[in-house]
Design a protein around this motif. Structure first.
Motif, PDB file in Angstrom:
ATOM      1  N   GLN A  49       0.812  -1.211   0.000  1.00  0.00           N
ATOM      2  CA  GLN A  49       0.000   0.000   0.000  1.00  0.00           C
ATOM      3  C   GLN A  49       0.851   1.269   0.000  1.00  0.00           C
ATOM      4  O   GLN A  49       0.357   2.347  -0.350  1.00  0.00           O
ATOM      5  CB  GLN A  49      -0.923   0.007   1.213  1.00  0.00           C
ATOM      6  N   HIS A  50       2.088   1.183   0.400  1.00  0.00           N
ATOM      7  CA  HIS A  50       2.947   2.356   0.537  1.00  0.00           C
ATOM      8  C   HIS A  50       3.959   2.486  -0.596  1.00  0.00           C
ATOM      9  O   HIS A  50       4.739   3.445  -0.614  1.00  0.00           O
ATOM     10  CB  HIS A  50       3.694   2.304   1.871  1.00  0.00           C
ATOM     11  N   LEU A  51       3.983   1.549  -1.505  1.00  0.00           N
ATOM     12  CA  LEU A  51       4.955   1.588  -2.596  1.00  0.00           C
ATOM     13  C   LEU A  51       4.393   2.380  -3.773  1.00  0.00           C
ATOM     14  O   LEU A  51       3.189   2.303  -4.068  1.00  0.00           O
ATOM     15  CB  LEU A  51       5.298   0.171  -3.050  1.00  0.00           C
ATOM     16  N   PRO A  52       5.233   3.138  -4.464  1.00  0.00           N
ATOM     17  CA  PRO A  52       4.758   3.883  -5.643  1.00  0.00           C
ATOM     18  C   PRO A  52       4.424   2.924  -6.786  1.00  0.00           C
ATOM     19  O   PRO A  52       4.889   1.786  -6.836  1.00  0.00           O
ATOM     20  CB  PRO A  52       5.936   4.790  -5.981  1.00  0.00           C
ATOM     21  N   THR A  53       3.602   3.415  -7.695  1.00  0.00           N
ATOM     22  CA  THR A  53       3.193   2.606  -8.841  1.00  0.00           C
ATOM     23  C   THR A  53       4.141   2.834 -10.010  1.00  0.00           C
ATOM     24  O   THR A  53       4.476   3.986 -10.347  1.00  0.00           O
ATOM     25  CB  THR A  53       1.761   2.953  -9.268  1.00  0.00           C
ATOM     26  N   VAL A  54       4.577   1.749 -10.603  1.00  0.00           N
ATOM     27  CA  VAL A  54       5.461   1.803 -11.767  1.00  0.00           C
ATOM     28  C   VAL A  54       4.752   1.115 -12.929  1.00  0.00           C
ATOM     29  O   VAL A  54       4.189   0.027 -12.762  1.00  0.00           O
ATOM     30  CB  VAL A  54       6.813   1.112 -11.471  1.00  0.00           C
ATOM     31  N   GLU A  55       4.768   1.762 -14.086  1.00  0.00           N
ATOM     32  CA  GLU A  55       4.114   1.183 -15.252  1.00  0.00           C
ATOM     33  C   GLU A  55       4.812  -0.113 -15.665  1.00  0.00           C
ATOM     34  O   GLU A  55       6.033  -0.166 -15.753  1.00  0.00           O
ATOM     35  CB  GLU A  55       4.139   2.176 -16.412  1.00  0.00           C
ATOM     36  N   GLN A  56       4.011  -1.125 -15.908  1.00  0.00           N
ATOM     37  CA  GLN A  56       4.560  -2.421 -16.309  1.00  0.00           C
ATOM     38  C   GLN A  56       5.295  -2.313 -17.637  1.00  0.00           C
ATOM     39  O   GLN A  56       6.320  -2.971 -17.848  1.00  0.00           O
ATOM     40  CB  GLN A  56       3.432  -3.452 -16.400  1.00  0.00           C
ATOM     41  N   PHE A 138       6.898  -3.019  -8.857  1.00  0.00           N
ATOM     42  CA  PHE A 138       7.841  -2.047  -8.302  1.00  0.00           C
ATOM     43  C   PHE A 138       9.123  -2.736  -7.821  1.00  0.00           C
ATOM     44  O   PHE A 138      10.231  -2.246  -8.069  1.00  0.00           O
ATOM     45  CB  PHE A 138       7.195  -1.283  -7.144  1.00  0.00           C
ATOM     46  N   LEU A 139       8.961  -3.860  -7.127  1.00  0.00           N
ATOM     47  CA  LEU A 139      10.153  -4.581  -6.660  1.00  0.00           C
ATOM     48  C   LEU A 139      10.957  -5.114  -7.832  1.00  0.00           C
ATOM     49  O   LEU A 139      12.196  -5.101  -7.807  1.00  0.00           O
ATOM     50  CB  LEU A 139       9.738  -5.724  -5.725  1.00  0.00           C
ATOM     51  N   LEU A 140      10.278  -5.564  -8.897  1.00  0.00           N
ATOM     52  CA  LEU A 140      10.977  -6.028 -10.087  1.00  0.00           C
ATOM     53  C   LEU A 140      11.735  -4.876 -10.747  1.00  0.00           C
ATOM     54  O   LEU A 140      12.850  -5.059 -11.249  1.00  0.00           O
ATOM     55  CB  LEU A 140       9.981  -6.641 -11.073  1.00  0.00           C
ATOM     56  N   PHE A 141      11.135  -3.693 -10.742  1.00  0.00           N
ATOM     57  CA  PHE A 141      11.817  -2.507 -11.282  1.00  0.00           C
ATOM     58  C   PHE A 141      13.092  -2.202 -10.489  1.00  0.00           C
ATOM     59  O   PHE A 141      14.148  -1.906 -11.073  1.00  0.00           O
ATOM     60  CB  PHE A 141      10.861  -1.311 -11.239  1.00  0.00           C
ATOM     61  N   CYS A 142      13.004  -2.305  -9.175  1.00  0.00           N
ATOM     62  CA  CYS A 142      14.190  -2.067  -8.335  1.00  0.00           C
ATOM     63  C   CYS A 142      15.282  -3.100  -8.606  1.00  0.00           C
ATOM     64  O   CYS A 142      16.476  -2.760  -8.701  1.00  0.00           O
ATOM     65  CB  CYS A 142      13.798  -2.081  -6.859  1.00  0.00           C
ATOM     66  N   LEU A 143      14.888  -4.347  -8.744  1.00  0.00           N
ATOM     67  CA  LEU A 143      15.864  -5.396  -9.051  1.00  0.00           C
ATOM     68  C   LEU A 143      16.488  -5.191 -10.422  1.00  0.00           C
ATOM     69  O   LEU A 143      17.685  -5.425 -10.619  1.00  0.00           O
ATOM     70  CB  LEU A 143      15.190  -6.773  -8.978  1.00  0.00           C
TER      71      LEU A 143
END
Length: 462
Positions: A49-56, A138-143
């Motif tokens: 709920q606290h993570l920003p949204t990143v476009e797939q 989002f976590l995949l984007f960070c990785l």
């Protein structure tokens, strides 16, 4: 029942795996796949709920760029490494290729590029099938950003090392480092942790009434002796095992790997005391005991000896000296004519032998780990033969190599180790005689005589 894997065998296996080019790439591939699916853990948690949204779509674009570029870079790096192996085999010696294969920078680079490619392919596949929710994306984007950073840093580091990969100077440094590791390890555990071997063992080894011999049908080099396993076997059979072949020696069916002290001989006093009572109880006499002693199961003891077609840098201090000598001999050949490489290797020998001489004196009062096993010392004379005979022979006609040979051996002879000093002095005399016979220009002979006389005067008047 065999004991669990011992420290000696584990160390040997780890070094063997390091020489395998596929181990690190496979490990990084598995880690990459696990990292992709670990992103799913963020979905369904309170953190989502606290993570920003990143476009797939943006993440898939980054992954597509990585997938298309990493395969090309991985292919390029593999081709570069193969070229380096071929260059090392031609310019130095084929025996050095295993060290170049185990180069950490090259293996890490190839593993990183292949792992990044697998990561991007798997991530694109699962992402395009809506496997992740917003937190997972989002976590995949960070990785993905982390993988990009690792790839860039690895590439920069690899570019710095690839220019030297397979070059003669770099190969000499790797061989010297491998020889130094083997020397330090042997000095930290003199005689592999066993007791000093009596000089009479080999002479009396043929006396089957006192010693049994262990041989093998395998033909090759002894790569490792699992001392813990030998000790366990000796304790189980209440006997002494005398190692006959050290790592690096060539094994054939007619050469014993070790001598086993006869149980009958070891307990002859106890048997003589109980001889009368044994006969009363109907037990076998001494001859029967000797016969049963012949039937001791030696399979477990034989498994403690690792036999292979190649020598090992890690367990054999002499192998590094041999490989350095081969590189020097090739450099001194008429087709190459590179005395500078031979002079550089003489500097390596000075560092290695002075280290050996100093540390051996420090470790004379060593702790014995395996009290039921005796091991012979490495022959100092053999080590000097491995190192200096070829260089002295092939460089005898070159005055610069001859002079550096005398200075190197003089520096080694000044150590406080008596065996090393004596061997260095003898090889200095032999190298001088070779050079005097090979040099054709009188001025070169006078220069060599002047250097030798100067060194002798310094030694006589310290």
């Amino acid at each position: 029942m065999d004991a669990p894997i011992t420290v000696d065998r584990l160390r040997f296996l780890l070094f063997s795996l390091k020489e395998k080019l596929w181990v690190k790439p496979l490990s990084l591939c598995l880690l990459s796949i696990a990292a992709v699916f670990a992103s799913k853990l963020a979905d369904g948690t309170a953190l989502a709920q606290h993570l920003p949204t990143v476009e797939q779509a943006s993440v898939e674009t980054l992954l597509s760029i990585m997938a298309s570029s990493m395969l090309v870079i991985a292919t390029f790096s593999a081709g570069t490494m193969v070229s380096a192996y071929s260059s090392a085999s031609r310019s130095s010696t084929p025996r050095s290729v295993s060290l170049i294969i185990s180069d950490d920078a090259s293996q890490n680079a190839l593993s990183t590029f292949v792992g990044a490619f697998i990561f991007s392919v798997v991530a694109i596949t699962v992402s395009s099938n809506n496997f992740f929710e917003d937190a997972g994306i989002f976590l995949l984007f960070c990785l993905t950003c982390l993988v990009f950073a690792i790839v860039i840093l690895t590439f920069i580091r690899w570019v710095d090392s690839v220019a030297r990969l397979g070059r003669v100077g770099s190969t000499v440094q790797k061989v010297e480092a491998a020889a130094m590791r083997a020397i330090n390890h042997r000095l930290s555990t003199p005689r592999l942790g066993g007791k000093q071997q009596p000089k009479s063992v080999k002479e009396q080894g043929g006396d089957t009434s006192k010693y049994q011999t262990l041989t093998t049908d395998s033909i090759g080099y002894v790569q490792m002796v699992d001392m813990a396993k030998v000790q366990a076997w000796a304790e189980e059979h209440d006997t002494q095992v005398h190692i006959a072949m050290l790592p690096g020696e060539f094994c054939t069916p007619d050469r014993p790997l070790c001598y086993i002290e006869s149980v009958k001989q070891k307990h002859s006093v106890d048997n003589s005391k109980n001889k009368s009572s044994d006969k009363v109880d109907g037990q076998s006499d001494g001859n029967d005991e000797g016969k049963s002693n012949e039937k001791i199961d030696k399979a477990a003891l034989l498994s403690a000896f690792q036999i292979g077609s190649e020598r090992s840098f890690e367990a054999d201090p002499r192998y590094g000296l041999v490989v350095l000598s081969e590189i020097a001999s090739r450099a001194l050949s008429p087709s190459v004519n590179d005395p500078g490489t031979a002079i550089s290797i003489l500097g390596s020998y000075a560092r290695l032998f002075i280290q050996w001489a100093q540390k051996e004196v420090e470790n004379e009062a060593d702790d014995i780990k395996y009290h039921n096993v005796t091991v012979p010392n490495i022959s100092t004379e053999d080590m000097f033969d491995d190192a200096f005979t070829g260089v002295a022979r092939d460089g005898a006609s070159m005055i610069e190599v001859s002079i550096r040979m005398q200075k190197t051996l003089d520096a080694i002879a000044k150590t406080s180790n008596g065996k090393v000093s004596t061997a260095a002095t003898e090889h200095a005399k032999t190298a001088y005689e070779r050079s005097i016979n090979a040099l054709t220009y009188e001025g070169d002979k006078e220069a060599l005589n002047a250097i030798v006389n100067k060194l002798n005067q310094k030694n006589s008047n310290p």
